[in-house]
Design an enzyme around this catalytic site. Structure first.
Site, mmCIF file in Angstrom:
data_model
loop_
_atom_site.group_PDB
_atom_site.id
_atom_site.type_symbol
_atom_site.label_atom_id
_atom_site.label_comp_id
_atom_site.label_asym_id
_atom_site.label_seq_id
_atom_site.Cartn_x
_atom_site.Cartn_y
_atom_site.Cartn_z
ATOM 1 N N LYS A 22 -29.848 24.897 13.809
ATOM 2 C CA LYS A 22 -28.777 23.859 13.710
ATOM 3 C C LYS A 22 -27.612 24.053 14.667
ATOM 4 O O LYS A 22 -27.268 22.865 15.342
ATOM 5 C CB LYS A 22 -28.170 24.085 12.324
ATOM 6 N N ASN A 23 -27.110 25.110 15.049
ATOM 7 C CA ASN A 23 -26.024 25.201 15.790
ATOM 8 C C ASN A 23 -26.218 25.062 17.234
ATOM 9 O O ASN A 23 -25.402 24.913 17.958
ATOM 10 C CB ASN A 23 -25.153 26.575 15.757
ATOM 11 N N CYS A 117 -12.619 20.870 5.833
ATOM 12 C CA CYS A 117 -12.723 22.423 6.218
ATOM 13 C C CYS A 117 -13.339 23.072 5.271
ATOM 14 O O CYS A 117 -13.210 23.031 3.904
ATOM 15 C CB CYS A 117 -11.072 22.805 6.017
ATOM 16 N N ARG A 122 -9.575 26.169 10.559
ATOM 17 C CA ARG A 122 -10.357 26.332 11.754
ATOM 18 C C ARG A 122 -9.799 25.685 12.818
ATOM 19 O O ARG A 122 -9.919 24.478 13.242
ATOM 20 C CB ARG A 122 -11.877 25.574 11.552
ATOM 21 N N ARG A 397 -26.652 20.016 4.971
ATOM 22 C CA ARG A 397 -26.301 19.737 6.332
ATOM 23 C C ARG A 397 -27.189 20.780 7.178
ATOM 24 O O ARG A 397 -27.139 20.583 8.290
ATOM 25 C CB ARG A 397 -24.893 20.291 6.264
HETATM 26 C C1 UD1 Z 1 -19.411 28.442 14.836
HETATM 27 C C2 UD1 Z 1 -20.335 28.192 14.064
HETATM 28 C C3 UD1 Z 1 -20.050 28.606 12.491
HETATM 29 C C4 UD1 Z 1 -20.046 30.213 12.626
HETATM 30 C C5 UD1 Z 1 -18.903 30.351 13.644
HETATM 31 C C6 UD1 Z 1 -18.745 32.194 13.973
HETATM 32 C C7 UD1 Z 1 -21.472 26.272 14.820
HETATM 33 C C8 UD1 Z 1 -21.484 24.546 14.704
HETATM 34 N N1 UD1 Z 1 -20.656 26.678 13.930
HETATM 35 O O1 UD1 Z 1 -18.064 27.701 14.327
HETATM 36 O O2 UD1 Z 1 -21.201 28.331 11.537
HETATM 37 O O3 UD1 Z 1 -19.391 30.582 11.334
HETATM 38 O O4 UD1 Z 1 -19.091 29.903 15.108
HETATM 39 O O5 UD1 Z 1 -19.787 32.624 14.359
HETATM 40 O O6 UD1 Z 1 -21.952 26.648 15.838
HETATM 41 N N2 UD1 Z 1 -10.707 30.349 16.827
HETATM 42 C C9 UD1 Z 1 -9.177 30.244 17.021
HETATM 43 N N3 UD1 Z 1 -8.973 29.378 18.049
HETATM 44 C C10 UD1 Z 1 -9.885 28.486 18.234
HETATM 45 C C11 UD1 Z 1 -11.201 28.543 17.929
HETATM 46 C C12 UD1 Z 1 -11.631 29.409 17.204
HETATM 47 O O7 UD1 Z 1 -8.522 31.006 16.637
HETATM 48 O O8 UD1 Z 1 -9.774 27.427 19.045
HETATM 49 C C13 UD1 Z 1 -10.922 31.603 15.951
HETATM 50 C C14 UD1 Z 1 -11.480 31.204 14.519
HETATM 51 O O9 UD1 Z 1 -10.341 30.799 13.363
HETATM 52 C C15 UD1 Z 1 -12.314 32.316 13.940
HETATM 53 C C16 UD1 Z 1 -12.804 32.569 15.319
HETATM 54 O O10 UD1 Z 1 -11.948 32.205 16.570
HETATM 55 O O11 UD1 Z 1 -11.487 33.070 13.342
HETATM 56 C C17 UD1 Z 1 -14.490 32.437 15.488
HETATM 57 O O12 UD1 Z 1 -14.558 30.904 15.346
HETATM 58 P P1 UD1 Z 1 -15.530 30.068 16.374
HETATM 59 O O13 UD1 Z 1 -16.512 31.203 16.897
HETATM 60 O O14 UD1 Z 1 -14.754 29.171 17.199
HETATM 61 O O15 UD1 Z 1 -16.321 29.178 15.066
HETATM 62 P P2 UD1 Z 1 -16.782 27.832 15.192
HETATM 63 O O16 UD1 Z 1 -17.387 27.461 16.627
HETATM 64 O O17 UD1 Z 1 -15.856 26.919 14.852
#
Ligand code: UD1
Length: 428
Positions: A22-23, A117, A122, A397
């Protein structure tokens, strides 16, 4: 309203085939926008998030044709808008990848901030920081992220937090930037590597995927490709945990065992046996489940997306386990439902302390997010009685044909449409 009815008590036995990741798929579909030709994508999972993203591409003017259930051909050349409205982005967070892809293609993008959310805040600040570093003006206007650049120029970007989404969005925007972009402290998840391989197959020049440092040398043109998506690490992990939790014996096929190492290690610690083959893992358990401690981490650590499933397994293990959620601020909302089923779990901020009980008992429960929903299916499989799970569109999903796959493993699981007028009675 559709609900799942899961009657517990049967150890899962047999074989299950894992679908495409999926991801990876939700990044590769928006990435196709960067191509000047046709992208044939194989091993695409048949799940709601993929359907939503393909519909978005179509709505923007791309041609999308299914060749068979798991192969799709995308011709993005007809897309002539850089605006993605909220009606399109509200259904999935992954629609944020249209920001990087649109910016890379048009040097401008106006994409509604995604809705929904599922388990906690996020933020997108690192994505925005990356776009700005590449030379884009970044503004928020009427709930949309408005990005404009005269030209995108490669640069060095350090991510303060390891972020899958920011790594992907910066990679998408940087592919066609002038010069070289270096992303330091980049995410290393298997789907980051898969996206880089997909982009390289179209003619991009990305090196270092799977390490902390990604080097992207901009190219002027990305062309046609045929590409097959990797198997889903989290779907595989979910069936592995289900096999161990039920005391079953399951061969999980079409996987990359290396991607599953952190999950295998914890299952072995908890009392299961895991055998690895070339493209399969076999998980079985004969003895009792044992406590173990887990801390979620970015890859190659234990994946946060497997945390709810493992907490569910540990709820019936001998002894007291401690699970620390170190990726998200809070991801233990679903624990309330396990408590209703008889689990003894105390949550304090990012830590859950799980005192193992002999058994869970069925209860009406609700999936609050995708992985919490998967955990509740496992809870239903190990509980006495029939567990009813609401909100199953969230499980749709990300898990292809899960009712059929669990049924083939001997589970008693059924999806039933309950007329709204009967809902009060059925959960009463
Ligand atoms: C992706 C995955 C999700 C998984 C997550 C962590 C997809 C579609 N989703 O989500 O299933 O749980 O990786 O493995 O691939 N953060 C910030 N600022 C940002 C972006 C992120 O502070 O701009 C923080 C987030 O709050 C969190 C951490 O970074 O604490 C990791 O988030 P991130 O790896 O970005 O998750 P996603 O890409 O949203």
């Amino acid at each position: 309203m559709e609900k799942l009815f899961v009657k517990g008590g049967t150890p899962l036995k047999g074989k299950v085939y894992i679908s495409g990741a999926k991801n990876a798929a939700v990044a590769i579909i928006p990435a196709a926008l960067l191509s000047d030709g046709i992208c044939r994508i194989e091993n695409i999972p048949n799940i709601a998030d993929v359907t939503v993203l393909l519909q978005m591409l179509k709505g923007l003017g791309a041609s999308v044709k299914y060749v068979n259930k798991s192969t799709v051909e995308i011709d993005p050349t007809g897309v002539n808008t850089h605006i993605v409205p909220y009606e399109m982005t509200r259904k999935t967070r992954a629609s944020s990848y249209f920001m990087g892809a649109m910016l890379g293609r048009f040097k401008k993008a106006k994409v509604a901030l995604p809705g929904g959310c599922d388990f906690c805040a996020r933020p997108l600040d690192l994505h925005e920081k990356g776009f700005a570093a590449l030379g884009a003006d970044v503004e928020k206007d009427d709930g949309m992220l408005d990005l404009k650049a005269d030209r995108l120029v490669g640069t060095s970007i350090y991510l303060d937090t390891v972020s899958v989404g920011a790594t992907i969005n910066i990679m998408l925007a940087a592919c066609k930037a002038r010069g070289r972009t270096i992303i330091e402290n980049a995410a290393k998840e298997p789907h980051i590597v898969d996206l880089a391989n997909f982009l390289n197959s179209m003619g991009a020049d990305i090196k270092g995927a799977g390490t902390d440092v990604l080097k992207i040398s901009g190219v002027s043109h990305l062309g046609s490709t045929t590409y097959s998506i990797i198997p889903d690490q989290i779907e595989a992990g979910t069936y592995m945990v289900a096999a161990a939790a039920t005391g079953g014996d399951v061969k999980i096929k079409n996987v990359i065992p290396k991607h599953l190492e952190s999950i295998s290690a914890k299952l072995i610690e908890a009392g299961a046996t895991v055998e690895e083959g070339d493209e399969f893992v076999r998980v079985y358990r004969k003895g009792e489940l044992r406590k173990c401690n887990i801390k979620t981490q970015p890859h190659p650590g234990f994946p946060t997306d497997m945390q709810p499933q493992m907490v569910t397994l540990l709820s019936i293990a001998n002894g007291t386990s401690m699970v620390t959620e170190a990726v998200w601020d809070s991801r233990f909302k679903y624990v309330n439902y396990l408590d209703r089923m008889g689990a003894k779990i105390k949550v304090d901020g990012k830590v859950a302390v799980i005192e193992g009980v002999d058994k869970l008992k069925s209860a009406p429960v609700k999936a609050d997010d995708l992985r919490a929903g998967a955990a509740l299916i496992i809870a239903g499989l190990i509980a006495d009685g029939t567990t009813q799970i609401e909100n199953i569109h969230l499980i749709d999903r990300g898990y292809e044909d899960y009712v059929e796959k669990f049924t083939a493993l001997g589970a008693d699981i059924e999806r039933i449409n309950i007329p709204d007028s009967n809902i009060a009675d059925s959960v009463g």
